[in-house]
Design a protein around this motif. Structure first.
Motif, PDB file in Angstrom:
ATOM      1  N   GLY A   1      23.457  17.277 -11.980  1.00  0.00           N
ATOM      2  CA  GLY A   1      22.230  18.042 -12.454  1.00  0.00           C
ATOM      3  C   GLY A   1      20.980  17.492 -11.812  1.00  0.00           C
ATOM      4  O   GLY A   1      19.791  17.875 -12.326  1.00  0.00           O
ATOM      5  N   SER A   2      21.130  16.798 -10.671  1.00  0.00           N
ATOM      6  CA  SER A   2      19.861  16.735 -10.044  1.00  0.00           C
ATOM      7  C   SER A   2      19.688  17.847  -8.814  1.00  0.00           C
ATOM      8  O   SER A   2      20.614  17.903  -7.898  1.00  0.00           O
ATOM      9  CB  SER A   2      20.098  15.396  -9.405  1.00  0.00           C
ATOM     10  N   LEU A   3      18.474  18.199  -8.667  1.00  0.00           N
ATOM     11  CA  LEU A   3      18.213  19.474  -7.680  1.00  0.00           C
ATOM     12  C   LEU A   3      17.815  18.986  -6.300  1.00  0.00           C
ATOM     13  O   LEU A   3      17.035  17.610  -6.259  1.00  0.00           O
ATOM     14  CB  LEU A   3      17.414  20.308  -8.274  1.00  0.00           C
ATOM     15  N   VAL A   4      18.273  19.411  -5.404  1.00  0.00           N
ATOM     16  CA  VAL A   4      17.998  19.086  -3.956  1.00  0.00           C
ATOM     17  C   VAL A   4      16.646  19.867  -3.841  1.00  0.00           C
ATOM     18  O   VAL A   4      16.516  21.010  -4.039  1.00  0.00           O
ATOM     19  CB  VAL A   4      18.832  19.498  -3.055  1.00  0.00           C
ATOM     20  N   ALA A   5      15.599  19.255  -3.507  1.00  0.00           N
ATOM     21  CA  ALA A   5      14.188  19.606  -3.614  1.00  0.00           C
ATOM     22  C   ALA A   5      13.388  18.425  -3.010  1.00  0.00           C
ATOM     23  O   ALA A   5      13.608  17.288  -2.618  1.00  0.00           O
ATOM     24  CB  ALA A   5      13.436  20.111  -4.837  1.00  0.00           C
ATOM     25  N   LEU A   6      12.109  18.775  -2.807  1.00  0.00           N
ATOM     26  CA  LEU A   6      10.914  17.901  -2.333  1.00  0.00           C
ATOM     27  C   LEU A   6      10.517  17.399  -3.636  1.00  0.00           C
ATOM     28  O   LEU A   6       9.789  18.134  -4.609  1.00  0.00           O
ATOM     29  CB  LEU A   6       9.784  18.384  -1.631  1.00  0.00           C
ATOM     30  N   HIS A   7      10.483  16.024  -3.815  1.00  0.00           N
ATOM     31  CA  HIS A   7      10.221  15.475  -5.022  1.00  0.00           C
ATOM     32  C   HIS A   7       8.899  14.564  -4.650  1.00  0.00           C
ATOM     33  O   HIS A   7       8.906  13.628  -3.687  1.00  0.00           O
ATOM     34  CB  HIS A   7      11.406  14.587  -5.913  1.00  0.00           C
ATOM     35  N   GLU A   8       8.012  14.361  -5.593  1.00  0.00           N
ATOM     36  CA  GLU A   8       6.706  13.858  -5.320  1.00  0.00           C
ATOM     37  C   GLU A   8       6.860  12.595  -6.516  1.00  0.00           C
ATOM     38  O   GLU A   8       6.685  12.989  -7.683  1.00  0.00           O
ATOM     39  CB  GLU A   8       5.449  14.398  -5.170  1.00  0.00           C
TER      40      GLU A   8
ATOM     41  N   ALA B   1       0.651  -1.257  -0.048  1.00  0.00           N
ATOM     42  CA  ALA B   1      -0.186   0.047  -0.035  1.00  0.00           C
ATOM     43  C   ALA B   1       0.959   1.354  -0.008  1.00  0.00           C
ATOM     44  O   ALA B   1       0.432   2.383  -0.436  1.00  0.00           O
ATOM     45  CB  ALA B   1      -0.884  -0.126   1.356  1.00  0.00           C
ATOM     46  N   PHE B   2       2.138   1.168   0.403  1.00  0.00           N
ATOM     47  CA  PHE B   2       2.997   2.255   0.609  1.00  0.00           C
ATOM     48  C   PHE B   2       3.687   2.798  -1.060  1.00  0.00           C
ATOM     49  O   PHE B   2       4.839   2.624  -0.993  1.00  0.00           O
ATOM     50  CB  PHE B   2       4.048   2.057   1.470  1.00  0.00           C
ATOM     51  N   GLU B   3       2.901   2.891  -1.893  1.00  0.00           N
ATOM     52  CA  GLU B   3       3.257   3.157  -3.275  1.00  0.00           C
ATOM     53  C   GLU B   3       3.770   4.714  -3.124  1.00  0.00           C
ATOM     54  O   GLU B   3       4.608   4.729  -4.191  1.00  0.00           O
ATOM     55  CB  GLU B   3       2.211   2.732  -4.280  1.00  0.00           C
ATOM     56  N   LYS B   4       3.022   5.534  -2.729  1.00  0.00           N
ATOM     57  CA  LYS B   4       3.309   7.110  -2.834  1.00  0.00           C
ATOM     58  C   LYS B   4       4.791   7.132  -2.194  1.00  0.00           C
ATOM     59  O   LYS B   4       5.105   6.824  -1.068  1.00  0.00           O
ATOM     60  CB  LYS B   4       2.445   7.966  -2.208  1.00  0.00           C
ATOM     61  N   PHE B   5       5.890   7.762  -3.125  1.00  0.00           N
ATOM     62  CA  PHE B   5       7.089   7.891  -3.018  1.00  0.00           C
ATOM     63  C   PHE B   5       7.583   9.369  -2.776  1.00  0.00           C
ATOM     64  O   PHE B   5       7.436   9.738  -3.973  1.00  0.00           O
ATOM     65  CB  PHE B   5       7.931   6.959  -3.790  1.00  0.00           C
ATOM     66  N   ASP B   6       7.676  10.106  -1.818  1.00  0.00           N
ATOM     67  CA  ASP B   6       8.300  11.344  -1.781  1.00  0.00           C
ATOM     68  C   ASP B   6       9.446  11.317  -1.083  1.00  0.00           C
ATOM     69  O   ASP B   6       9.679  10.773  -0.151  1.00  0.00           O
ATOM     70  CB  ASP B   6       7.180  12.119  -1.061  1.00  0.00           C
ATOM     71  N   PHE B   7      10.392  12.349  -1.471  1.00  0.00           N
ATOM     72  CA  PHE B   7      11.797  12.551  -0.762  1.00  0.00           C
ATOM     73  C   PHE B   7      12.146  13.949  -0.816  1.00  0.00           C
ATOM     74  O   PHE B   7      11.925  14.493  -1.852  1.00  0.00           O
ATOM     75  CB  PHE B   7      12.759  11.360  -1.328  1.00  0.00           C
TER      76      PHE B   7
END
Length: 153
Positions: free
Chosen positions: A30-37, A9-15
């Protein structure tokens, strides 16, 4: 690091870290530090020959949640690797990836496979170019890694 299987059930992955696409220590400028959903399913990178994929670097926190928003939050412990970790979420076990010669031989599992790492090997290009640069090698030594896991309601 540590690997664990979590409820499907834990399919939503935010980091909060470098993203939104996969990145490794030697390939994250090239990868930005941010909140990604995103979702766990969307983390899979379809390489012709299956291999570890979907890694995220410089992660401070990761959330895995169900449709109702309930799940877990994992935070890197400050002082352990400067409060950073590397994270991979997938529907494939390492054993399944290792045994498959082609992507069509992979069968996703329902559970979420979560990897939390202090450090992950760099990628380099030795299969078709130069080896991993010395500055990205993981040296022998003593390493400390910590995280806090708590429920999200």
């Amino acid at each position: 690091g540590i690997t664990m299987q979590l409820n499907s059930a834990f399919e939503k992955f935010d980091f909060f870290g470098r993203g939104p696409f996969e990145n490794y220590r030697d390939r994250n400028a090239g990868s930005l530090v941010a909140l990604h959903e995103s979702t766990v399913t969307d983390q899979f990178v379809n390489y012709i020959m299956p291999q570890a994929n979907g890694n995220k670097t410089d992660v401070r926190k990761v959330w895995l949640k169900d449709e109702a928003g309930k799940g877990i939050e994992v935070s890197a412990v400050t002082g352990s690797n400067q409060g950073l970790m590397e994270v991979t979420a997938s529907h494939y076990t390492e054993a399944d990836i290792y045994q498959a010669m082609h992507t069509n031989e992979l069968n996703p599992i329902e559970d979420v496979v979560l990897h939390l790492d202090h450090i992950h090997a760099a990628i380099g290009g030795a299969s078709c170019g130069p080896a991993t640069l010395e500055e990205y090698h993981i040296k022998p030594g003593s390493y400390k890694f910590g995280f806090v896991m708590r429920p999200v309601k």
